[in-house]
Write a protein that holds these residues in place. Structure first.
Motif, PDB file in Angstrom:
ATOM      1  N   THR A  83      -4.960   0.425 -12.128  1.00  0.00           N
ATOM      2  CA  THR A  83      -4.246   1.427 -12.909  1.00  0.00           C
ATOM      3  C   THR A  83      -4.606   2.836 -12.455  1.00  0.00           C
ATOM      4  N   ALA A  84      -5.874   3.050 -12.103  1.00  0.00           N
ATOM      5  CA  ALA A  84      -6.293   4.364 -11.603  1.00  0.00           C
ATOM      6  C   ALA A  84      -5.612   4.682 -10.280  1.00  0.00           C
ATOM      7  N   LEU A  85      -5.475   3.673  -9.411  1.00  0.00           N
ATOM      8  CA  LEU A  85      -4.780   3.879  -8.139  1.00  0.00           C
ATOM      9  C   LEU A  85      -3.341   4.298  -8.385  1.00  0.00           C
ATOM     10  N   HIS A  86      -2.666   3.616  -9.296  1.00  0.00           N
ATOM     11  CA  HIS A  86      -1.284   3.965  -9.587  1.00  0.00           C
ATOM     12  C   HIS A  86      -1.175   5.387 -10.123  1.00  0.00           C
ATOM     13  N   ALA A  87      -2.058   5.748 -11.028  1.00  0.00           N
ATOM     14  CA  ALA A  87      -2.015   7.095 -11.594  1.00  0.00           C
ATOM     15  C   ALA A  87      -2.244   8.144 -10.518  1.00  0.00           C
ATOM     16  N   VAL A 145       1.073 -13.625  -4.078  1.00  0.00           N
ATOM     17  CA  VAL A 145       2.185 -12.964  -3.404  1.00  0.00           C
ATOM     18  C   VAL A 145       1.763 -11.582  -2.905  1.00  0.00           C
ATOM     19  N   TYR A 146       0.979 -10.865  -3.715  1.00  0.00           N
ATOM     20  CA  TYR A 146       0.494  -9.550  -3.278  1.00  0.00           C
ATOM     21  C   TYR A 146      -0.495  -9.672  -2.122  1.00  0.00           C
ATOM     22  N   ALA A 147      -1.375 -10.664  -2.184  1.00  0.00           N
ATOM     23  CA  ALA A 147      -2.327 -10.855  -1.092  1.00  0.00           C
ATOM     24  C   ALA A 147      -1.602 -11.175   0.201  1.00  0.00           C
ATOM     25  N   ASP A 148      -0.606 -12.040   0.128  1.00  0.00           N
ATOM     26  CA  ASP A 148       0.179 -12.408   1.307  1.00  0.00           C
ATOM     27  C   ASP A 148       0.964 -11.215   1.832  1.00  0.00           C
ATOM     28  N   THR A 149       1.567 -10.468   0.932  1.00  0.00           N
ATOM     29  CA  THR A 149       2.341  -9.293   1.327  1.00  0.00           C
ATOM     30  C   THR A 149       1.443  -8.227   1.945  1.00  0.00           C
ATOM     31  N   GLY A 150       0.264  -8.028   1.348  1.00  0.00           N
ATOM     32  CA  GLY A 150      -0.665  -7.030   1.880  1.00  0.00           C
ATOM     33  C   GLY A 150      -1.056  -7.323   3.312  1.00  0.00           C
ATOM     34  N   HIS A 163       1.331   6.809   8.143  1.00  0.00           N
ATOM     35  CA  HIS A 163       2.124   5.934   7.267  1.00  0.00           C
ATOM     36  C   HIS A 163       1.953   6.378   5.810  1.00  0.00           C
ATOM     37  N   PRO A 164       3.058   6.708   5.119  1.00  0.00           N
ATOM     38  CA  PRO A 164       2.916   7.300   3.774  1.00  0.00           C
ATOM     39  C   PRO A 164       2.392   6.329   2.715  1.00  0.00           C
ATOM     40  N   TYR A 165       2.524   5.031   2.959  1.00  0.00           N
ATOM     41  CA  TYR A 165       2.133   4.060   1.942  1.00  0.00           C
ATOM     42  C   TYR A 165       0.941   3.208   2.370  1.00  0.00           C
ATOM     43  N   ALA A 166       0.201   3.690   3.351  1.00  0.00           N
ATOM     44  CA  ALA A 166      -0.930   2.919   3.883  1.00  0.00           C
ATOM     45  C   ALA A 166      -1.985   2.648   2.818  1.00  0.00           C
ATOM     46  N   ARG A 167      -2.205   3.587   1.923  1.00  0.00           N
ATOM     47  CA  ARG A 167      -3.239   3.394   0.907  1.00  0.00           C
ATOM     48  C   ARG A 167      -2.872   2.257  -0.038  1.00  0.00           C
ATOM     49  N   TRP A 168      -1.599   2.182  -0.432  1.00  0.00           N
ATOM     50  CA  TRP A 168      -1.162   1.100  -1.305  1.00  0.00           C
ATOM     51  C   TRP A 168      -1.315  -0.235  -0.598  1.00  0.00           C
ATOM     52  N   VAL A 169      -0.868  -0.307   0.648  1.00  0.00           N
ATOM     53  CA  VAL A 169      -0.954  -1.551   1.413  1.00  0.00           C
ATOM     54  C   VAL A 169      -2.404  -2.007   1.546  1.00  0.00           C
ATOM     55  N   ALA A 170      -3.304  -1.058   1.814  1.00  0.00           N
ATOM     56  CA  ALA A 170      -4.714  -1.401   2.036  1.00  0.00           C
ATOM     57  C   ALA A 170      -5.351  -2.025   0.797  1.00  0.00           C
ATOM     58  N   THR A 171      -4.865  -1.674  -0.383  1.00  0.00           N
ATOM     59  CA  THR A 171      -5.424  -2.233  -1.620  1.00  0.00           C
ATOM     60  C   THR A 171      -5.303  -3.749  -1.649  1.00  0.00           C
ATOM     61  N   PRO A 175     -10.506  -7.130   1.681  1.00  0.00           N
ATOM     62  CA  PRO A 175     -11.190  -8.425   1.612  1.00  0.00           C
ATOM     63  C   PRO A 175     -11.570  -8.828   0.185  1.00  0.00           C
ATOM     64  N   GLY A 176     -11.924  -7.874  -0.655  1.00  0.00           N
ATOM     65  CA  GLY A 176     -12.274  -8.195  -2.033  1.00  0.00           C
ATOM     66  C   GLY A 176     -11.100  -8.775  -2.799  1.00  0.00           C
TER      67      GLY A 176
END
Length: 231
Positions: A83-87, A145-150, A163-171, A175-176
């Motif tokens: 939630t903090a990442l989204h905010a 699905v998110y793990a696979d997509t990431g 890349h403008p969305y690299a931070r979202w993808v990296a989440t 590995p965690g």
């Protein structure tokens, strides 16, 4: 074949449709319109609040302390870290000055889209009223699905300078997060082994939640809203 392997194979057509979504293709390429990404983030913030409630309900019904601890911690992480990442992303310049207008309502005042409301309502109701095994199967696609997509999007994002969305993808390539997904799969497999009579219902729950994952991203690309909102 384990339950989760079987469920994954059984939803292959849905997952192919997910992989082919314009939203994810453009997100991976870094060409997704900022307005579509903002709509996604706003709806996902609303979704995560409901998903955390479903995970907390699941934790309360878990058959052993280890499973309860995992689902409870997942609920906490969903409410705090993600939630903090989204905010943070919603408040960033990534979305452009026109989309950061003070007149735009904060997430807390936004309406769930029809798809978001349907998905959240399904997960919370399932976690509250279905068996533990069925509820665990229902919450798993959000992880998997998110793990696979990431993993799929990360390679493109890493090779694209700025890349403008690299931070979202990296989440979700982290590995965690990947390890949490493996643990969630194991708990669902344990539930299927412990209650084989529930396996058909578990498959239906997994497939329905996977379909909601597909529709959630599709609705973000179209920036879905209610045709006749209340108020």
């Amino acid at each position: 074949m384990s339950f989760t392997d079987d469920a994954w194979a059984g939803t292959a057509p849905l997952r192919t449709a997910i992989e082919e979504l314009a939203f994810l293709t453009e997100l991976g390429e870094g060409t997704l319109a900022p307005a579509a990404f903002r709509h996604y983030l706003e709806q996902d913030a609303l979704y995560l609040a409901g998903y955390a409630r479903a995970l907390a309900l699941l934790a309360a019904r878990a058959p052993d302390p280890d499973a309860a601890a995992f689902w409870a911690n997942s609920a906490s992480v969903t409410r705090t870290v993600e939630t903090a990442l989204h905010a943070d992303l919603l408040g960033s310049e990534l979305l452009g000055p026109a989309l950061l207008s003070p007149s735009r309502p904060p997430v807390a005042e936004l309406l769930h889209s029809p798809t978001c409301l349907g998905y959240v309502s399904y997960l919370v109701a399932t976690a509250a009223t279905a068996s533990y095994a069925v509820a665990a199967a229902a919450v798993l696609p959000c992880y998997w699905v998110y793990a696979d997509t990431g993993v799929r999007l990360a390679a493109t994002a890493r090779s694209t300078p700025g890349h403008p969305y690299a931070r979202w993808v990296a989440t979700y390539d982290d590995p965690g997060f990947q390890e949490s997904t493996r643990r969630a799969r194991q708990l669902v497999d344990d539930a299927a082994t412990a209650t084989p009579s529930e396996v058909p219902a578990m498959h239906r729950a997994f497939a329905l939640a996977t379909r909601y994952e597909l529709e959630f991203w599709r609705s973000a690309h179209t920036q879905e809203t209610w045709a006749h909102p209340l108020g």
